[in-house]
Design an enzyme around this catalytic site. Sequence first.
Site, PDB file in Angstrom:
ATOM      1  N   SER A 132       0.846  -1.193   0.000  1.00 27.79           N
ATOM      2  CA  SER A 132       0.000   0.000   0.000  1.00 27.79           C
ATOM      3  C   SER A 132       0.881   1.243   0.000  1.00 27.79           C
ATOM      4  O   SER A 132       1.996   1.229   0.522  1.00 27.79           O
ATOM      5  CB  SER A 132      -0.899   0.015   1.243  1.00 27.79           C
ATOM      6  OG  SER A 132      -1.666   1.194   1.305  1.00 27.79           O
ATOM      7  N   ASN A 133       0.357   2.307  -0.594  1.00 28.55           N
ATOM      8  CA  ASN A 133       0.958   3.633  -0.444  1.00 28.55           C
ATOM      9  C   ASN A 133      -0.023   4.574   0.245  1.00 28.55           C
ATOM     10  O   ASN A 133       0.150   5.793   0.220  1.00 28.55           O
ATOM     11  CB  ASN A 133       1.361   4.206  -1.814  1.00 28.55           C
ATOM     12  CG  ASN A 133       2.743   3.725  -2.242  1.00 28.55           C
ATOM     13  OD1 ASN A 133       3.648   3.569  -1.408  1.00 28.55           O
ATOM     14  ND2 ASN A 133       2.926   3.482  -3.524  1.00 28.55           N
TER      15      ASN A 133
ATOM     16  N   ASN B  50      -2.646   6.690   5.490  1.00 28.28           N
ATOM     17  CA  ASN B  50      -3.537   6.455   6.633  1.00 28.28           C
ATOM     18  C   ASN B  50      -3.523   4.993   7.060  1.00 28.28           C
ATOM     19  O   ASN B  50      -3.448   4.685   8.253  1.00 28.28           O
ATOM     20  CB  ASN B  50      -4.969   6.872   6.269  1.00 28.28           C
ATOM     21  CG  ASN B  50      -5.120   8.374   6.115  1.00 28.28           C
ATOM     22  OD1 ASN B  50      -4.763   9.137   7.003  1.00 28.28           O
ATOM     23  ND2 ASN B  50      -5.628   8.802   4.978  1.00 28.28           N
ATOM     24  N   LYS B  51      -3.584   4.098   6.091  1.00 25.03           N
ATOM     25  CA  LYS B  51      -3.522   2.670   6.405  1.00 25.03           C
ATOM     26  C   LYS B  51      -2.198   2.309   7.065  1.00 25.03           C
ATOM     27  O   LYS B  51      -2.146   1.557   8.039  1.00 25.03           O
ATOM     28  CB  LYS B  51      -3.690   1.837   5.124  1.00 25.03           C
ATOM     29  CG  LYS B  51      -5.103   1.684   4.620  1.00 25.03           C
ATOM     30  CD  LYS B  51      -5.101   0.689   3.463  1.00 25.03           C
ATOM     31  CE  LYS B  51      -6.502   0.462   2.920  1.00 25.03           C
ATOM     32  NZ  LYS B  51      -6.487  -0.561   1.836  1.00 25.03           N
TER      33      LYS B  51
ATOM     34  N   ASP C  66      -7.290  -5.802   2.083  1.00 24.21           N
ATOM     35  CA  ASP C  66      -8.407  -5.197   1.365  1.00 24.21           C
ATOM     36  C   ASP C  66      -9.554  -5.085   2.344  1.00 24.21           C
ATOM     37  O   ASP C  66      -9.730  -5.951   3.216  1.00 24.21           O
ATOM     38  CB  ASP C  66      -8.820  -6.014   0.143  1.00 24.21           C
ATOM     39  CG  ASP C  66      -9.682  -5.182  -0.810  1.00 24.21           C
ATOM     40  OD1 ASP C  66      -9.278  -4.046  -1.131  1.00 24.21           O
ATOM     41  OD2 ASP C  66     -10.746  -5.651  -1.224  1.00 24.21           O
TER      42      ASP C  66
ATOM     43  N   GLY D 204     -12.113   7.358   4.383  1.00 22.55           N
ATOM     44  CA  GLY D 204     -13.136   6.500   3.804  1.00 22.55           C
ATOM     45  C   GLY D 204     -14.517   6.791   4.370  1.00 22.55           C
ATOM     46  O   GLY D 204     -14.952   7.942   4.432  1.00 22.55           O
TER      47      GLY D 204
END
Length: 208
Positions: free
Chosen positions: A25-26, A29-30, A86, A167
């Site tokens: 991931s880039n 926040n994650k 995911d 999100g």
Amino acid sequence: MFYRFSIYYICESKFNGIMQLVFASNNANKIKEIQILLPNTIQVISLSDIGCYEEIPETAATIEGNAILKANYVTQKYGYNCFADDTGLEVEALNGEPGVYSARYAGEQKNPDDNMDKLLGNLEGKSNRNAQFKTVIALNLNGKQHLFTGIIKGTIINDKLGNQGFGYDPIFQPEGYQHTFAQLSLQEKATISHRGLATKQLLDFLKK
């Protein structure tokens, strides 16, 4: 070339007491959410850190499938041990929508406000506001794949509240709480969230 370098890199990290794992991931926040949950002995490496700037296709029909696609893409193309996640928001009254299409529910622009507006519009007049967030983490480690799933139930409120998170967080109120995810601090959310629950399983596995 990538594969030989990655094995050296990971072994060197373990020798220094640090395990470095690529997170497919880039999404800043994650990455922050997950790094908060991990001990100092595990360092998360982003896709940009390994020179991967392309958007990894998410063409699977399920949340599990997309996590696997992303993890396999990094391992096969770059040779790294890695994990990918995911996440989908599943709304009961909408037969599980937006689900696997959560990020692009209102279109390929992937705009969170557009997504929330569409969801709230589709729920107009419906009394059942039950929903759940689901995260699946796929870990590729030393030639084997492992899956970890985290689910948190809650309700979709009528208005957007809070400016934390990302999100659908401003309209999701987790079960047992009076605030939305977007009204909780990053630390509070990380410890109870779907991603947090899946990450805890990942961590327990790595501790073994």
